[in-house]
Write an enzyme that holds these catalytic residues in place. Structure first.
Site, mmCIF file in Angstrom:
data_model
loop_
_atom_site.group_PDB
_atom_site.id
_atom_site.type_symbol
_atom_site.label_atom_id
_atom_site.label_comp_id
_atom_site.label_asym_id
_atom_site.label_seq_id
_atom_site.Cartn_x
_atom_site.Cartn_y
_atom_site.Cartn_z
ATOM 1 N N LEU A 187 2.986 -2.836 56.526
ATOM 2 C CA LEU A 187 3.840 -2.891 57.710
ATOM 3 C C LEU A 187 3.155 -2.068 58.796
ATOM 4 O O LEU A 187 2.497 -1.064 58.496
ATOM 5 C CB LEU A 187 5.221 -2.285 57.418
ATOM 6 N N ASP A 188 3.338 -2.457 60.058
ATOM 7 C CA ASP A 188 2.778 -1.693 61.175
ATOM 8 C C ASP A 188 3.421 -0.307 61.229
ATOM 9 O O ASP A 188 4.532 -0.104 60.700
ATOM 10 C CB ASP A 188 3.064 -2.403 62.504
ATOM 11 N N ILE A 189 2.768 0.591 61.951
ATOM 12 C CA ILE A 189 3.260 1.974 62.038
ATOM 13 C C ILE A 189 4.699 2.032 62.582
ATOM 14 O O ILE A 189 5.509 2.843 62.132
ATOM 15 C CB ILE A 189 2.292 2.852 62.872
ATOM 16 N N HIS B 230 -0.159 -8.487 62.095
ATOM 17 C CA HIS B 230 0.820 -8.438 63.198
ATOM 18 C C HIS B 230 1.547 -9.776 63.370
ATOM 19 O O HIS B 230 1.832 -10.192 64.495
ATOM 20 C CB HIS B 230 0.152 -8.083 64.528
ATOM 21 N N LYS C 226 4.952 -10.033 65.489
ATOM 22 C CA LYS C 226 4.726 -9.671 66.899
ATOM 23 C C LYS C 226 3.924 -10.756 67.612
ATOM 24 O O LYS C 226 4.217 -11.114 68.755
ATOM 25 C CB LYS C 226 4.001 -8.327 66.981
#
Ligand code: URA
Length: 210
Positions: free
Chosen positions: A80-82, A163, A166
């Protein structure tokens, strides 16, 4: 320590250092378990600000939140992204990790998405057709969207490209401001886990990925 009698195998003290043990036996030192079950699986409710990599000099890592014996053997299954929160799976079972993350596995993921701009009237259709991400040759696999309100929706996708969520909404001319993962395959984030907390997976959660 063995000779001092503080090591037990199962319930029995073991004072012979030559004693052979098998991987399914539980070894304790002063009552604390120091052996580990062969395969281990956890779900973490990942907070924002935590990175899904093994080592990072700037930010806390997801693995630094897992206080387990031999945690250096653990791997993150599906990053998962930050700034993304929610369900992150962690294991030392490389085959299981591969099953979960392989593009061929058809392991669906569910995200709660908040967008900067209102949801467009054509989003459901475009996501179902498969959007074309910037820099990709092929369209995404069909995604299923359920609108919650003007800016919020639940998204069900089959892939896990870099990503991905997004980029999907960027392709539709919008921008994701908040992203939370609540489900991977048949594994649902345990709502009793506070952000940053984790628990072992149950046998049936592990089996649903196999
Ligand atoms: N898609 C993204 O864009 N980010 C994530 O963290 C997960 C899926």
């Amino acid at each position: 320590m063995v000779k001092a009698g503080v090591v037990c195998v199962g319930d029995n003290p073991c004072t012979n250092p030559a004693n052979k043990i098998t991987s399914d036996q539980i070894v304790t030192l002063d009552g604390s378990i120091i052996s580990a079950a062969k395969d281990r699986y956890f779900m973490l409710n990942k907070p924002a600000g935590v990175v899904s990599v093994t080592k990072d000099h700037q930010h806390p890592t997801a693995l630094s939140l897992i206080f387990e014996h031999r945690s250096e053997e653990l791997q993150i299954a599906g990053r998962l992204d930050i700034d993304t929160t929610g369900l992150l799976l962690i294991t030392n079972d490389g085959k299981w990790n591969h099953k979960l993350t392989s593009p061929r596995s058809d392991c669906r993921k569910i995200y709660q998405v908040t967008l900067a701009n209102p949801i467009g009237p054509d989003y459901t259709e475009k996501l179902a057709e498969g959007v074309l991400l910037d820099g990709e040759k092929h369209r995404c696999l069909p995604a299923v969207m359920e609108q919650v309100d003007d800016h919020c929706l639940t998204l069900d996708i089959a892939e896990g490209k870099y990503h991905q969520v997004k980029r999907m909404f960027a392709a539709l001319g919008n921008h994701v401001v908040k992203l939370h993962r609540s489900k991977v395959g048949g594994i649902v984030l345990d709502t009793s886990l506070a952000e940053g907390d984790y628990r072992p997976l149950t046998a049936s959660e592990v089996a649903c990925i196999r």
